[in-house]
Motif scaffolding. Sequence first.
Motif, mmCIF file in Angstrom:
data_model
loop_
_atom_site.group_PDB
_atom_site.id
_atom_site.type_symbol
_atom_site.label_atom_id
_atom_site.label_comp_id
_atom_site.label_asym_id
_atom_site.label_seq_id
_atom_site.Cartn_x
_atom_site.Cartn_y
_atom_site.Cartn_z
ATOM 1 N N THR A 1 53.597 -11.441 -13.378
ATOM 2 C CA THR A 1 53.023 -12.775 -13.176
ATOM 3 C C THR A 1 51.986 -12.831 -12.061
ATOM 4 O O THR A 1 51.151 -13.722 -12.050
ATOM 5 C CB THR A 1 54.139 -13.789 -12.843
ATOM 6 N N SER A 2 52.016 -11.885 -11.139
ATOM 7 C CA SER A 2 51.133 -11.945 -9.973
ATOM 8 C C SER A 2 49.693 -11.584 -10.319
ATOM 9 O O SER A 2 49.430 -10.796 -11.228
ATOM 10 C CB SER A 2 51.642 -10.991 -8.889
ATOM 11 N N GLN A 3 48.745 -12.148 -9.560
ATOM 12 C CA GLN A 3 47.352 -11.741 -9.684
ATOM 13 C C GLN A 3 47.167 -10.313 -9.153
ATOM 14 O O GLN A 3 46.198 -9.648 -9.494
ATOM 15 C CB GLN A 3 46.446 -12.711 -8.923
ATOM 16 N N ILE A 4 48.077 -9.884 -8.294
ATOM 17 C CA ILE A 4 48.104 -8.488 -7.844
ATOM 18 C C ILE A 4 49.234 -7.825 -8.627
ATOM 19 O O ILE A 4 50.386 -7.808 -8.206
ATOM 20 C CB ILE A 4 48.347 -8.377 -6.327
ATOM 21 N N ALA A 5 48.903 -7.301 -9.786
ATOM 22 C CA ALA A 5 49.934 -6.814 -10.706
ATOM 23 C C ALA A 5 50.640 -5.571 -10.187
ATOM 24 O O ALA A 5 51.838 -5.387 -10.415
ATOM 25 C CB ALA A 5 49.314 -6.519 -12.068
ATOM 26 N N ARG B 1 55.826 -18.556 -3.436
ATOM 27 C CA ARG B 1 57.009 -18.474 -4.301
ATOM 28 C C ARG B 1 56.681 -18.945 -5.709
ATOM 29 O O ARG B 1 57.112 -18.356 -6.690
ATOM 30 C CB ARG B 1 58.135 -19.321 -3.694
ATOM 31 N N GLU B 2 55.858 -19.993 -5.797
ATOM 32 C CA GLU B 2 55.466 -20.509 -7.112
ATOM 33 C C GLU B 2 54.520 -19.541 -7.820
ATOM 34 O O GLU B 2 54.682 -19.251 -9.009
ATOM 35 C CB GLU B 2 54.796 -21.873 -6.958
ATOM 36 N N LEU B 3 53.524 -19.023 -7.089
ATOM 37 C CA LEU B 3 52.552 -18.108 -7.691
ATOM 38 C C LEU B 3 53.205 -16.826 -8.182
ATOM 39 O O LEU B 3 52.868 -16.299 -9.244
ATOM 40 C CB LEU B 3 51.452 -17.772 -6.675
ATOM 41 N N GLU B 4 54.126 -16.301 -7.392
ATOM 42 C CA GLU B 4 54.761 -15.026 -7.724
ATOM 43 C C GLU B 4 56.035 -15.198 -8.547
ATOM 44 O O GLU B 4 56.667 -14.206 -8.934
ATOM 45 C CB GLU B 4 55.099 -14.257 -6.431
ATOM 46 N N GLN B 5 56.431 -16.470 -8.761
ATOM 47 C CA GLN B 5 57.658 -16.784 -9.510
ATOM 48 C C GLN B 5 58.879 -16.111 -8.884
ATOM 49 O O GLN B 5 59.634 -15.386 -9.540
ATOM 50 C CB GLN B 5 57.496 -16.400 -10.987
ATOM 51 N N LEU B 6 59.051 -16.361 -7.608
ATOM 52 C CA LEU B 6 60.167 -15.793 -6.858
ATOM 53 C C LEU B 6 61.335 -16.778 -6.841
ATOM 54 O O LEU B 6 61.160 -17.986 -6.986
ATOM 55 C CB LEU B 6 59.739 -15.493 -5.418
#
Length: 294
Positions: free
Chosen positions: A24-28, A131-136
Amino acid sequence: MEAGLMAVADHRGFPLGTALWSPTSQIALRLVTSDPHLTQAAWMALFEQRLRQAIELRAGMLDDGTDACRLVFSEADQLPGLIVDRYGDLILFEINTKALDREDIRALIVQVLKAELAPVTIVERSDARIRELEQLSEPPEAPLYSAEPVPQLRTIFHLNGLAFHYDANAGQKTGAFLDQRLNYAAASRYAHGEALDICTYQGGFALHLAQSCSRVTGIDASRAALEVAEENLEVNRHRIQAEVEWMEANAFDLLRDWSTAGNTFDTVVLDPPAFAKSKRAVPGALRGYKELNL
């Protein structure tokens, strides 16, 4: 596919190593080793080794006048997504990558911190936006470790001989701006006369300036931050002779008014928050920084 370890190769298929993978991260991918065959067990051992090395590396930063510092700097310590801060006997850590968002990783972090530092309390914090961006997952409300029946979440820590209040349930991210310690000391050394600290937050620069200046004005838009700054001023009264004033104001508006009125200061510290939290925000951030500096 779940987050975890992933072997990485270039466009020719040549192996480059193993990375932490997030779907999910922009830094895969965040590379952690040049070994393309790293197993989860080997990664746990390597993680522990690097965590202990990072803690040992920062031991020299602590002395009688400083009992707080950043112990782990994420990628800089080859531990992508992990930040660990120490405030005296209270330790906070932050996980920012999905591949580290695991109970066995948390348990290992707590185990190492207890063994190396013997803290009173260990707390996990997180930044809601990351947390939202990385779905943590959301960190637990209760401390992950407490040496006392009632967990200690408030403390007074020291930087360069000055004391600062800290509350693990408040503040930005893991708390104070510990990475400014050397800049704080430099500001105290070179400052003189009447000083202005813009975006003072909880008074870090302002109180250091007050050791060598006759008068200090600290500005911030947050009333809550300035209330803590006043508490920090009170606990350091025996070390500070300067007159210190806090002002709740928008820095852009206030500086524009003062510039028009011809107000001047002998020393100015300008330490605004990050304006560019994404690539899309860079043009606006550049305009904001330019206006503040003008």
